[in-house]
Enzyme design. Structure first.
Site, PDB file in Angstrom:
ATOM      1  N   LYS A 100       1.806   4.727  -0.319  1.00  0.00           N
ATOM      2  CA  LYS A 100       1.986   3.285  -0.481  1.00  0.00           C
ATOM      3  C   LYS A 100       0.892   2.770  -1.410  1.00  0.00           C
ATOM      4  O   LYS A 100      -0.267   2.616  -1.021  1.00  0.00           O
ATOM      5  CB  LYS A 100       1.894   2.594   0.888  1.00  0.00           C
ATOM      6  CG  LYS A 100       2.668   1.277   1.017  1.00  0.00           C
ATOM      7  CD  LYS A 100       2.231   0.166   0.095  1.00  0.00           C
ATOM      8  CE  LYS A 100       1.070  -0.641   0.617  1.00  0.00           C
ATOM      9  NZ  LYS A 100       0.649  -1.701  -0.332  1.00  0.00           N
ATOM     10  N   SER A 115     -10.238  -1.994   2.210  1.00  0.00           N
ATOM     11  CA  SER A 115     -11.251  -2.833   2.843  1.00  0.00           C
ATOM     12  C   SER A 115     -11.524  -2.384   4.274  1.00  0.00           C
ATOM     13  O   SER A 115     -10.653  -1.832   4.952  1.00  0.00           O
ATOM     14  CB  SER A 115     -10.781  -4.289   2.845  1.00  0.00           C
ATOM     15  OG  SER A 115      -9.565  -4.402   3.551  1.00  0.00           O
ATOM     16  N   GLU A 157     -11.651   5.494   4.017  1.00  0.00           N
ATOM     17  CA  GLU A 157     -12.704   5.326   3.013  1.00  0.00           C
ATOM     18  C   GLU A 157     -12.756   3.841   2.733  1.00  0.00           C
ATOM     19  O   GLU A 157     -11.844   3.288   2.125  1.00  0.00           O
ATOM     20  CB  GLU A 157     -12.346   6.160   1.773  1.00  0.00           C
ATOM     21  CG  GLU A 157     -13.555   6.489   0.934  1.00  0.00           C
ATOM     22  CD  GLU A 157     -13.779   5.461  -0.127  1.00  0.00           C
ATOM     23  OE1 GLU A 157     -14.599   4.545   0.128  1.00  0.00           O
ATOM     24  OE2 GLU A 157     -13.148   5.556  -1.184  1.00  0.00           O
ATOM     25  N   CYS A 168     -16.014   0.820  -4.591  1.00  0.00           N
ATOM     26  CA  CYS A 168     -16.520   0.815  -3.217  1.00  0.00           C
ATOM     27  C   CYS A 168     -17.984   1.250  -3.185  1.00  0.00           C
ATOM     28  O   CYS A 168     -18.730   0.853  -2.308  1.00  0.00           O
ATOM     29  CB  CYS A 168     -15.661   1.711  -2.346  1.00  0.00           C
ATOM     30  SG  CYS A 168     -15.357   3.312  -3.066  1.00  0.00           S
ATOM     31  N   GLU A 193     -19.512  -7.341   0.705  1.00  0.00           N
ATOM     32  CA  GLU A 193     -18.960  -6.652  -0.467  1.00  0.00           C
ATOM     33  C   GLU A 193     -18.264  -7.693  -1.351  1.00  0.00           C
ATOM     34  O   GLU A 193     -17.326  -8.348  -0.916  1.00  0.00           O
ATOM     35  CB  GLU A 193     -17.959  -5.584  -0.017  1.00  0.00           C
ATOM     36  CG  GLU A 193     -17.392  -4.803  -1.175  1.00  0.00           C
ATOM     37  CD  GLU A 193     -16.541  -3.624  -0.719  1.00  0.00           C
ATOM     38  OE1 GLU A 193     -15.584  -3.845   0.041  1.00  0.00           O
ATOM     39  OE2 GLU A 193     -16.838  -2.493  -1.136  1.00  0.00           O
TER      40      GLU A 193
HETATM   41  P1  NAP Z   1      -6.848  -3.952   1.239  1.00  0.00           P
HETATM   42  O1  NAP Z   1      -6.094  -5.119   1.744  1.00  0.00           O
HETATM   43  O2  NAP Z   1      -7.687  -3.191   2.173  1.00  0.00           O
HETATM   44  O3  NAP Z   1      -5.800  -3.016   0.500  1.00  0.00           O
HETATM   45  C1  NAP Z   1      -5.799  -1.611   0.493  1.00  0.00           C
HETATM   46  C2  NAP Z   1      -4.404  -1.090   0.765  1.00  0.00           C
HETATM   47  O4  NAP Z   1      -4.018  -1.368   2.117  1.00  0.00           O
HETATM   48  C3  NAP Z   1      -3.334  -1.723  -0.092  1.00  0.00           C
HETATM   49  O5  NAP Z   1      -2.347  -0.775  -0.406  1.00  0.00           O
HETATM   50  C4  NAP Z   1      -2.794  -2.771   0.843  1.00  0.00           C
HETATM   51  O6  NAP Z   1      -1.538  -3.251   0.502  1.00  0.00           O
HETATM   52  C5  NAP Z   1      -2.779  -2.048   2.136  1.00  0.00           C
HETATM   53  N1  NAP Z   1      -2.714  -2.909   3.306  1.00  0.00           N
HETATM   54  C6  NAP Z   1      -2.946  -4.251   3.399  1.00  0.00           C
HETATM   55  N2  NAP Z   1      -2.804  -4.656   4.683  1.00  0.00           N
HETATM   56  C7  NAP Z   1      -2.481  -3.578   5.410  1.00  0.00           C
HETATM   57  C8  NAP Z   1      -2.220  -3.346   6.784  1.00  0.00           C
HETATM   58  N3  NAP Z   1      -2.285  -4.324   7.694  1.00  0.00           N
HETATM   59  N4  NAP Z   1      -1.928  -2.091   7.196  1.00  0.00           N
HETATM   60  C9  NAP Z   1      -1.895  -1.072   6.322  1.00  0.00           C
HETATM   61  N5  NAP Z   1      -2.123  -1.234   5.005  1.00  0.00           N
HETATM   62  C10 NAP Z   1      -2.412  -2.462   4.542  1.00  0.00           C
HETATM   63  O7  NAP Z   1      -7.759  -4.403   0.070  1.00  0.00           O
HETATM   64  P2  NAP Z   1      -7.459  -5.626  -0.913  1.00  0.00           P
HETATM   65  O8  NAP Z   1      -6.839  -6.784  -0.192  1.00  0.00           O
HETATM   66  O9  NAP Z   1      -6.702  -5.103  -2.010  1.00  0.00           O
HETATM   67  O10 NAP Z   1      -8.913  -6.004  -1.310  1.00  0.00           O
HETATM   68  C11 NAP Z   1      -9.688  -6.771  -0.403  1.00  0.00           C
HETATM   69  C12 NAP Z   1     -11.134  -6.343  -0.460  1.00  0.00           C
HETATM   70  O11 NAP Z   1     -11.239  -5.002  -0.034  1.00  0.00           O
HETATM   71  C13 NAP Z   1     -11.727  -6.342  -1.840  1.00  0.00           C
HETATM   72  O12 NAP Z   1     -12.168  -7.580  -2.217  1.00  0.00           O
HETATM   73  C14 NAP Z   1     -12.817  -5.349  -1.693  1.00  0.00           C
HETATM   74  O13 NAP Z   1     -13.953  -5.958  -1.147  1.00  0.00           O
HETATM   75  C15 NAP Z   1     -12.272  -4.357  -0.706  1.00  0.00           C
HETATM   76  N6  NAP Z   1     -11.731  -3.151  -1.343  1.00  0.00           N
HETATM   77  C16 NAP Z   1     -12.390  -1.994  -1.150  1.00  0.00           C
HETATM   78  C17 NAP Z   1     -11.924  -0.841  -1.741  1.00  0.00           C
HETATM   79  C18 NAP Z   1     -12.617   0.447  -1.572  1.00  0.00           C
HETATM   80  O14 NAP Z   1     -12.392   1.372  -2.330  1.00  0.00           O
HETATM   81  N7  NAP Z   1     -13.456   0.593  -0.575  1.00  0.00           N
HETATM   82  C19 NAP Z   1     -10.795  -0.858  -2.563  1.00  0.00           C
HETATM   83  C20 NAP Z   1     -10.122  -2.069  -2.721  1.00  0.00           C
HETATM   84  C21 NAP Z   1     -10.604  -3.198  -2.107  1.00  0.00           C
HETATM   85  P3  NAP Z   1      -1.495  -4.578  -0.432  1.00  0.00           P
HETATM   86  O15 NAP Z   1      -2.071  -4.210  -1.708  1.00  0.00           O
HETATM   87  O16 NAP Z   1      -0.083  -4.888  -0.528  1.00  0.00           O
HETATM   88  O17 NAP Z   1      -2.300  -5.639   0.315  1.00  0.00           O
END
Ligand code: NAP
Ligand code: MG
Length: 500
Positions: A199, A252, A273, A307, A404
């Protein structure tokens, strides 16, 4: 469709973007979402839509999981020899290298990162990851165990372990390194003999879908790799699915906790991660110029959307003013522009949401009393660009120090050598990575031991390698990716004990 007229796209990229809406890959077929719905994915340099993508939801996830289950239980995959799996996975790496320009442009368009980074880092490294784990397919071994069996005196036994695939793996990836994060999960999962449902993030589904073509071209049996683009609800359906054996997630910390909650139903295995707020520590005896350049890379690489970003810059007090000014001067020279411009060093953030989040942190930092040596605001009038920003005069309790940000923002703090830096560096809920800059070898190793982080880089930053395990301490995650340790997340050990 094309982002910017002066940077023409490869014909294959134009073809990919120009056709009908992109579909889901389920059981070897490209199909529409069950609902028939689609959603647009955007070019963050302009905010314009690139192409419509199938909007996968719970029903599509369920179809994909059933296909993966069938392929795992009785398909061609289960009976395939390890050296055949090796050849297929290696072929994915080769095709990625052959189609590097196409993947690089598409990643730059969908994510906003520079096409140089997309090609040299995202695509080239993803190809390397597939080749590295291709080699592991034939090297996953159990062991023979010299058992004592105290309750069965006088008898003989032959005991051994088998390392088996976990089963159906759900792989959920973020938007910051879309193809690369997918490769970190797909390659070890497949090498170990699992089947998968991937996904991708809603912001960046395109290279994952293009990768689906690569798996087909390489000759993977249907159902082994399924790809469902969609939103968080699709990820949630995958993590809660009763017939999924394992979830591997990057994203996140907040969503990581939701995944742990969702996985409770069938106690599926989980590896995570998650976020970070990594310390980058510069001692006064460091090579000054190398440390300036490396520290800039630590928080600015990929627009700070890493990250591991070294966003808490600890500088020994003796050189604090001079060093932070040098970092700020270097940051102000960075060329900002669209990812497709090959001279761009800093592209836009991935989305309006991230832009709002990062500019919100800039405002919060200034309101708290931090001083921006450079940057502090958006760049330009359109697109999601933010100036690289170096904050000083910060206190440990400021949100720009604790949380972050995921943008081109660093908070710099002085430390004195007498009282040490480890306590301040470890004052975080996260523990993903750390940088240390010094010419004193003993000090470097001593400090590396004191820091609670999964990766410590000395006299460099972002010192990744496919063979080196990567993952978090504390709330930065569970388990390790990459290296031999990366296979642990995708194998399960069976003990067999035979009475002779
Ligand atoms: P995120 O919501 O954690 O997204 C990561 C993945 O999880 C995406 O494919 C997302 O889908 C999916 N997802 C969202 N809600 C979910 C749920 N309830 N159950 C399972 N999967 C789910 O991250 P983001 O919203 O894109 O970014 C938010 C913050 O996370 C950023 O501002 C940053 O601080 C942090 N982040 C960290 C990393 C890292 O490598 N550690 C990477 C990205 C972001 P959708 O894209 O459709 O929401
Ligand atoms: Mg999200």
């Amino acid at each position: 469709m094309t982002a910017i007229a002066e940077f023409p796209l490869a014909a294959r990229v134009q073809g990919f973007l120009g056709g009908r809406p992109k579909q889901l890959l389920i059981d070897g077929e490209w199909i529409d979402a069950a609902s028939g719905r689609t959603f647009p994915t955007y070019d963050p340099a302009t905010g314009n839509a690139l192409v419509e993508v199938a909007h996968g939801q719970a029903e599509d996830i369920d179809r994909a999981v059933r296909a993966a289950r069938a392929a795992f239980d009785d398909g061609a995959w289960a009976s395939m020899k390890p050296n055949e799996r090796e050849r297929l996975i290696w072929r994915v790496g080769d095709i990625l290298s052959e189609r590097a320009e196409e993947f690089g442009q598409l990643e730059a368009l969908d994510n906003g990162k520079s096409v140089g980074i997309a090609s040299a880092v995202d695509v080239a490294w993803a190809a390397d990851v597939f080749r590295y784990y291709a080699g592991w397919a034939t090297k996953i071994e159990g062991s023979t165990v010299n058992v004592s069996m105290p309750f069965a005196p006088g008898r003989e036994f032959h005991a051994y372990t088998l390392r088996e695939p976990v089963g159906v793996c759900g792989l959920i990836v973020p938007w910051n390194f879309p193809l690369l994060m997918a490769s970190w999960k797909l390659a070890p999962a497949l090498a170990a003999g699992n089947t998968v449902v991937l996904k991708p993030a809603e912001q960046t589904p395109l290279t994952a879908l293009l990768l689906g073509e690569v798996f087909q071209e390489a000759g993977f049996p249907p159902g082994v790799v399924n790809i469902v683009s969609g939103f968080g609800d699709a990820g949630a359906a995958l993590s809660a699915h009763e017939d999924v054996d394992k979830i591997a997630f990057t994203g996140s910390t907040e969503v990581g906790k939701k995944i742990v909650e969702a996985a409770k139903g069938n106690l599926k295995k989980v590896s995570l991660e998650l976020g970070g707020k990594s310390p980058n520590i510069v001692f006064a005896d460091a090579d000054f110029d190398a440390a300036v350049e490396g520290s800039l890379n630590a928080w600015l690489f990929n627009h700070g959307q890493c990250c591991v970003a070294g966003t808490r810059l600890f500088v020994e007090d003796k050189i604090f003013d001079e060093f932070t000014q040098a970092v700020a001067d270097a940051a102000s020279q960075v060329k900002i522009g669209p990812g497709l411009d090959p001279t761009t060093q800093l592209g836009p953030l991935v989305s309006q949401e991230q832009f709002d989040k990062v500019t919100g942190y800039l405002a919060a930092g200034l309101a708290d009393g931090a001083r921006a040596l450079t940057g502090g605001k958006r760049w330009g009038e359109s697109g999601y660009f933010v100036e690289p920003t170096v904050f000083v005069d910060v206190k440990p309790e400021f949100s720009i120090v604790r949380e972050e940000i995921f943008g081109p923002v660093v908070a710099a703090m002085p430390f004195d050598a007498e009282s040490g830096v480890a306590a301040a560096a470890n004052d975080s809920i996260y523990g993903l990575a750390a940088g240390i800059w010094t010419r004193d070898i003993s000090k470097a190793h001593r400090t590396a031991k004191q820091i609670k982080a999964g990766s410590v880089w000395i006299n460099q930053y972002n010192g990744f390698d496919t063979a080196m395990p990567f993952g978090g301490y504390k709330q930065s995650g569970w388990g390790r990716e990459l290296g031999a340790s990366g296979l642990d997340a995708y194998t399960i050990t069976k003990s067999v004990n035979v009475a002779l």
